[in-house]
Scaffold this active site. Structure first.
Site, PDB file in Angstrom:
ATOM      1  N   LYS A  66     109.681 -62.002  10.545  1.00 28.40           N
ATOM      2  CA  LYS A  66     110.932 -61.714  11.244  1.00 28.40           C
ATOM      3  C   LYS A  66     110.723 -61.932  12.723  1.00 28.40           C
ATOM      4  O   LYS A  66     109.732 -61.466  13.281  1.00 28.40           O
ATOM      5  CB  LYS A  66     111.357 -60.251  11.000  1.00 28.40           C
ATOM      6  CG  LYS A  66     112.741 -59.924  11.557  1.00 28.40           C
ATOM      7  CD  LYS A  66     113.804 -60.432  10.622  1.00 28.40           C
ATOM      8  CE  LYS A  66     115.201 -60.307  11.222  1.00 28.40           C
ATOM      9  NZ  LYS A  66     115.499 -61.362  12.203  1.00 28.40           N
ATOM     10  N   LYS A 102     107.983 -65.694  15.310  1.00 30.10           N
ATOM     11  CA  LYS A 102     108.771 -66.022  16.492  1.00 30.10           C
ATOM     12  C   LYS A 102     108.922 -67.534  16.563  1.00 30.10           C
ATOM     13  O   LYS A 102     108.097 -68.288  16.035  1.00 30.10           O
ATOM     14  CB  LYS A 102     108.076 -65.531  17.767  1.00 30.10           C
ATOM     15  CG  LYS A 102     109.045 -65.240  18.911  1.00 30.10           C
ATOM     16  CD  LYS A 102     109.856 -63.970  18.667  1.00 30.10           C
ATOM     17  CE  LYS A 102     110.766 -63.644  19.833  1.00 30.10           C
ATOM     18  NZ  LYS A 102     111.453 -62.354  19.670  1.00 30.10           N
ATOM     19  N   SER A 346     118.708 -55.783  12.804  1.00 29.91           N
ATOM     20  CA  SER A 346     118.578 -57.070  12.119  1.00 29.91           C
ATOM     21  C   SER A 346     118.167 -56.852  10.663  1.00 29.91           C
ATOM     22  O   SER A 346     118.666 -57.533   9.760  1.00 29.91           O
ATOM     23  CB  SER A 346     117.536 -57.949  12.818  1.00 29.91           C
ATOM     24  OG  SER A 346     118.095 -58.600  13.930  1.00 29.91           O
TER      25      SER A 346
END
Length: 408
Positions: A66, A102, A346
């Protein structure tokens, strides 16, 4: 010291405090996968340009990777690696079942037209499509990207796999499967942390003064919510500079309206202009770095007057500055906890997409409050047990949870 070296230094220090095995540390010192891509983009004038992009997948020990996607001219592999490691720690601190990743593209988005940005984004989505997915890697917005960027990625990914997959990204607009409360989530989470630590300041909310460096999405929403909760926001700044008042409070919503109208922060009544460097050293109770990395350094840490630093940016304080602030008794709430509201919500968005449900904003915020305060409590408990800093305690909590996952 590079961003990655700073992150690894903190990881190693926390590993000693947490008592995790050398094997755990060895595994977590490097990413599981690094992807570099070159994206050809047809520009509006008919020429073809190529842009360099990255996706770093640091750890999937606790769940799918994530992490956001950043568009900036300074993006490079070192920066993306650092942010991926921080995301790994952040998700573990928040105790949500996600790993860390990322992404980024080396580009100045302000110099591209709307159509060029869309073509770039769809090209990047095609390039990384083989390594992302709702159960594999779930990107989100970051610096230079937005909900619209995520909408383009989700749409392009859906074309590739032949079906709608809104859960492939988070941070989408509401009408594209986004979550209520997501836009303000990082600032909202920061406010919950501040309210929980209010006693440390020995002042009421109405007596507490706050300075915010970085009046973008995160900094604006934090300032707006803090002001609504009664705090005094006495200074804010963006990349062009800032404004401050000696008494009373700034009104963040009015400042944002003025900024949108003219492109710069308007001068408030009886206010003054300040630079970003001056804002960091302003006399206040709470300093909120909400912009970019490496703002509080060995050079200026001795002049920070705030009693509490709430890191809503990623990596705003260098390790050398950390040591100075700790010695001076300044409480630093580390980024891996302070700005985790964004990734927590999120996660909630991803859950809603997978379950085909829509939560009301009140439910989202209450779940956010419970999750981030539970993370704060675990960090405080370990801090007291180990007699260490908030940052080292946060990393140690994360490492303990990551080791458990790695052991299966």
């Amino acid at each position: 010291m590079s961003l990655l070296q700073s992150a690894l230094t903190r990881l190693e220090e926390a590993a000693r405090v947490a008592g995790v095995s050398p094997e755990t540390l060895l595994i977590l010192q490097n990413p599981e996968r690094e992807i570099g891509v070159h994206i050809p983009v047809r520009m509006d004038d008919g020429t073809l340009r190529k842009f360099r992009g990255f996706r770093v997948q640091w750890s999937s020990a606790r769940g799918p990777y994530k992490g956001g996607i950043r568009y900036a001219p300074t993006v490079d592999l070192d920066e993306v690696q650092s942010l991926a490691l921080w995301m790994t720690i952040k998700c573990a601190v928040a105790d949500i079942p996600l790993g860390g990743g990322k992404g980024g593209v080396e580009v100045d988005p302000k110099k591209l037209s709307h159509a060029e940005l869309e073509r770039l984004t769809r090209g990047f989505a095609r390039a990384i499509a083989p390594v992302i997915g709702p159960d594999r890697d779930i990107p989100a917005p970051d610096v230079g990207t937005s909900g619209e960027t995520m909408r383009w990625i989700a749409d392009e990914y859906g074309k590739i796999v032949g079906r709608p997959e809104p859960a492939v990204v988070t941070g989408k607009p509401l009408n594209a499967g986004g979550s209520a409360g997501r836009e303000a989530a990082t600032g909202q989470g920061g406010l919950y942390i501040l309210q929980a630590l209010q006693e440390r300041l020995g002042k009421s909310a109405e007596e507490t003064t706050i300075a915010v460096q970085g009046f973008g999405n995160v900094g604006y929403h934090f300032a707006r919510l803090a002001r609504a909760a009664g705090h005094r926001v006495i200074a804010v700044s963006d990349s062009r500079g800032g404004v401050a008042v000696n008494s009373g409070s700034l009104e963040p919503e009015a400042l944002m309206e003025g900024k949108k109208a003219t492109g710069e922060l308007p001068m408030p009544p009886q206010g003054k202009r300040v630079t970003n460097a001056e804002l960091l050293e302003i006399s206040c109770d709470v300093l909120v770095p909400a912009g970019v990395e490496n703002q509080i350094t060995e050079e200026n840490a001795g002049r920070i007057k705030a009693r509490l630093v709430l890191e809503l940016a990623n990596g705003p304080t260098t390790p050398e500055a950390d040591a100075i602030l700790e010695k001076r008794g300044v409480t630093v709430v580390p980024d891996v906890l302070a700005n985790s509201g964004g990734v927590i919500v999120s996660y909630f968005e991803w859950l809603q997409n997978r379950e085909g449900r829509v939560w009301e904003e009140r439910e989202v915020n209450e779940r956010l409050r419970q999750t981030i305060l539970a993370a704060l409590k675990a960090m405080q408990k370990l801090k007291e047990e180990k007699k260490t800093s908030f940052r080292t305690a946060a990393y140690a909590v994360a490492l303990t949870r990551l080791e458990e996952a790695l052991r299966g």
